[in-house]
Structure formats: structure tokens, C-alpha cells
Design an enzyme around this catalytic site. Structure first.
Site, PDB file in Angstrom:
ATOM      1  N   ASP A  81     -14.496 -21.188   9.864  1.00 25.57           N
ATOM      2  CA  ASP A  81     -14.591 -21.456  11.303  1.00 25.57           C
ATOM      3  C   ASP A  81     -15.105 -20.242  12.061  1.00 25.57           C
ATOM      4  OD1 ASP A  81     -12.062 -20.120  10.765  1.00 25.57           O
ATOM      5  OD2 ASP A  81     -11.459 -20.603  12.819  1.00 25.57           O
ATOM      6  N   GLU A 176      -9.023 -20.036  10.760  1.00 29.86           N
ATOM      7  CA  GLU A 176      -8.503 -18.671  10.804  1.00 29.86           C
ATOM      8  C   GLU A 176      -8.533 -18.106  12.215  1.00 29.86           C
ATOM      9  OE1 GLU A 176      -8.829 -14.186  10.657  1.00 29.86           O
ATOM     10  OE2 GLU A 176     -10.210 -15.693  11.457  1.00 29.86           O
ATOM     11  N   HIS A 381     -17.377 -12.342  17.797  1.00 30.71           N
ATOM     12  CA  HIS A 381     -16.901 -13.211  18.881  1.00 30.71           C
ATOM     13  C   HIS A 381     -17.753 -13.099  20.136  1.00 30.71           C
ATOM     14  CE1 HIS A 381     -12.481 -13.572  17.225  1.00 30.71           C
ATOM     15  NE2 HIS A 381     -13.396 -13.521  16.250  1.00 30.71           N
TER      16      HIS A 381
END
Length: 412
Positions: A81, A176, A381
């Protein structure tokens, strides 16, 4: 099927696999299985006949031992993910070949620039090929770089009988990024004694320590009243929540801490006059520090609610993960063998603490001691995420050397 680490990365990152914390399902998004099915097919094509995708989206496979002595079974793990922090839909990876320094402007959103002043690791990448986003999405090198490295190493190990090794397990997990990566992992089925997550950053860095982590939810029940007639009667739950937040010590916030300092961090506020909810994450490297911060937050909440005699609150703590160093210190060979492998590929090993967690945190306490190995990724991210192809190749070499070290250091 192409088999370079770059080809694999480019193939995987275009598959949207973002997880969703608001979903109670496992996996939290069915689209994570889209990558799982690709990996299952590729593993089977490599000849790993037990490769399979389970109902929870986890992928398992085994590289059989090619030696007779009983080498401990080790596992390499990465998560499929990507983080919900920034969109992972329609990823368009860009390749900067033979990088010669300077800032990198992203073509899809020219306002986004990977600046050397903000990303000084670029100074070590001269001559490298760098993969970025186009600026409109995250890249997903966290953790698809790790997946690409494990898959590439597996292909190399299977193709070269001179690489002597015990049984090697491969595990790809879901969710995760929302703290559930190990929730549905079947360690008995996996059958490994020790593991390594490929989920780190700068090459050479070994991460064998994480935060310990808890979540806290404060549910507040106030007294709702028509504001025209509220004098001495209304107790506004929104204001109670705001009072609690305003009393948080600034020196215990993420924006004022670094290194081994923990924090109290509000991550959610919802409410109306009659009720409100505050959600927090609490982080510290020691259990004692974690409990002290929770006690401090509880004290603040109790002080505030005492000012509102007709209101009430509940304070709920949920354990999230614990510092994996507590477990890893009991099995020094796991990190010692990794240190040796890092040296063999020509890097200087640097042991680091993660101001966060990985699947390895949970897996360690579930019975699979599991430090974290670098993937070469940076600025995770975010739309400024990037990774060097040559650094990924170094991670592949590290995996190969590590399986050799385990075999060599096991008595026949």
C-alpha cells in the site's frame, strides 16, 4: 517480463494501492490486491510454486534452500500500500538519467521542485538515474522500491546456483501505512525464524529501533442548549476540546522534537455542542516515556473537565506498536549479519532509530525479529518523493550478500 529493478519499480508504481484508514476491511482497499495479483503471477513465473495471494491481500512465497545444512529461514518483507497522505492515483513516474546536480523541476506541476537545499542527499547522486513523480501524485517508492528490490534479488538468487543460501521467505503485506500491515499475517504459514523489512531510506542505514506507539481517543459529552438561553447552563463540548488542545505542552509536539524525544500529537478533532472527539497519537522510544505522556494528557483532560461540572469524558488508550529494539537485542545475529552484508557491498553501516514504525515493529513482537533495511527512497508520502536507481541496485546486492552471510555463518 523485464527483470531490472527499475523496470519492476516502474511497473509497480502505476498501480494505485493507497490504503484507507476509514475502512475496517483488510485490506482496507481492494485495489491493493491488484498489485498482489501481479506479484503472485511474477513469483510463479520465477518458479516459486507456493506463491499465492491470500484473502487479506498478503502475498507469500518461498525460495527453497540450495544447501543441506539447517540454515535459519529468513524472510524479506515489503508493503504494497501507499500512504493516504497524498494521492497515488494516475502516478506518472519520471526518469532523470545521469543526474548532474541542481534542482529537479517536476513536469506535471512546475510549482513543485525537488530542491538540493531541502534534499541534500541529491549531492550524493551525481551520475545516478533518479525516478521522481510528475508532481501531481506521490511516487509510491514507499514501499514499491522495496518490493522491486526483493523481486529482483529473488530472480538473481534463483538464476545463480553459486549463491548458497537457506530457505528464503518472501512476504508482501497490505495496509502498513495505516498501521495494520501485520494484522493478518500468518507467521506459522510463513515459517521464518527471522525477517527483514525493506522499507528504509538512505543506503547504508540500518534501522533497528522504532518509536513505541499508542493511540488515545478522548470522547467528550457536553451540555447543549439554545444559545439565547444558555447562561450558566450550556457546556459546549467544542470549547472543552479546544481547552484541552490549548494546554498541550509545545515542547512535546512533533514540530519541536527530534532524535529520541517523543511527543503528544492531536490528529483529529470532530464535534458539536453536545459531544466532541479528540484523537491523538503518543510516541516515545521507551515504555516509561510513553506512559508518562499518556498520564500527562490524562491529567490535562481531567483538569479541563473539572471546570465543566455537568459534562464528562472518557479517555481510551489503544496500543499500536512497540520499539522493536527490545526484541532485536535478544537476537544479535539478526543485525550483526546485516551489518556484515552492508560492509560487503562497500557501504558504511549506520544504525539508526526510526521516528515512526514499520511492519517490523509489529512482526518483531509477534515472534519474527525484523529490522529495517534501506531501499534508497527519499521524501516519502509527498509529491517530491524520489529514488536513485543505482541506490536500489545497491539494496538488491545487500539482500544477496545477506543470504550468503547467513549461510556462511551457520555451522554445517
Amino acid at each position: 517480463m523485464t527483470d531490472t529493478v527499475l523496470d519492476r519499480l516502474l511497473r509497480y508504481v502505476v498501480i494505485d494501492t493507497q490504503s484507507d484508514a476509514s475502512s475496517s476491511a483488510q485490506p482496507s482497499t481492494e485495489k491493493q490486491k491488484d498489485l498482489g495479483r501481479v506479484l503472485e503471477k511474477e513469483l510463479l513465473a520465477l518458479g516459486l510454486t507456493d506463491a499465492h495471494l491470500d484473502e487479506h491481500g498478503n502475498v507469500y512465497a518461498t525460495i527453497p534452500a540450495n544447501v543441506d545444512k539447517p540454515v535459519p529461514v529468513i524472510c524479506f518483507c515489503s508493503h504494497m500500500d501507499t500512504a493516504p497522505d497524498f494521492t497515488g492515483t494516475n502516478v506518472r513516474p519520471q526518469l532523470v538519467r545521469n543526474y548532474q546536480g541542481g534542482d529537479i523541476q517536476l513536469v506535471g506541476d512546475p510549482s513543485r521542485v525537488i530542491r538540493v537545499t531541502e534534499h541534500p542527499d541529491l549531492n550524493d547522486q551525481i551520475g545516478h538515474d533518479i525516478v521522481t513523480t510528475d508532481g501531481t501524485t506521490l511516487l509510491g517508492a514507499d514501499d514499491k522500491a522495496g518490493i522491486a528490490e526483493i523481486m529482483t534479488a529473488a530472480a538473481a538468487i534463483l538464476a545463480d546456483p553459486s549463491i548458497r543460501h537457506g530457505a528464503i521467505k518472501i512476504l508482501f503485506t497490505t495496509d502498513e501505512e495505516i498501521g495494520r500491515g501485520a494484522d493478518k499475517v500468518d507467521l506459522k504459514k510463513l515459517g521464518a525464524a527471522f525477517g527483514y523489512t525493506m522499507d528504509g531510506g538512505r543506503i547504508g542505514e540500518i534501522e533497528d529501533e522504532t518509536f513505541s506507539a499508542d493511540g488515545v481517543v478522548i470522547d467528550i459529552t457536553g451540555v447543549a442548549m439554545h444559545p439565547g438561553y444558555a447562561k450558566d447552563r450550556m457546556e459546549n463540548a467544542i470549547k472543552i476540546a479546544g481547552d484541552i488542545i490549548s494546554r498541550l505542552p509545545k515542547e512535546l509536539s512533533p514540530e519541536t522534537t527530534e532524535g529520541k524525544a517523543g511527543f503528544i500529537h492531536p490528529v483529529g478533532v470532530t464535534g458539536a455542542m453536545e459531544s466532541a472527539k479528540l484523537t491523538f497519537i503518543i510516541r516515545d522510544f521507551t515504555e516509561e516515556g510513553l506512559k508518562a505522556k499518556e498520564a500527562l494528557l490524562k491529567g490535562i483532560a481531567d483538569e479541563v473537565i473539572a471546570l465543566y461540572p455537568r459534562s464528562s469524558l472518557t479517555f481510551t488508550v489503544k496500543e499500536q506498536y512497540r520499539n522493536m529494539k527490545v526484541v532485536l537485542d535478544q537476537y544479535p545475529d539478526v543485525v550483526d549479519n546485516l551489518v556484515e552484508a552492508v560492509r560487503r557491498v562497500g557501504l558504511t553501516p549506520e544504525r539508526h532509530s526510526i521516528r515512526g514504525g514499520t511492519d517490523g515493529s509489529r512482526l518483531s513482537f509477534m515472534g519474527l525479529p525484523c529490522p529495517n533495511i534501506y531501499t534508497g527512497g527519499h521524501a516519502y508520502h509527498s509529491p517530491l518523493e524520489w529514488v536513485s536507481v543505482q541506490d536500489m541496485e545497491m539494496s538488491v546486492k545487500t539482500i544477496i550478500e545477506l543470504v550468503k552471510v547467513w549461510e556462511e555463518r551457520t555451522a554445517g
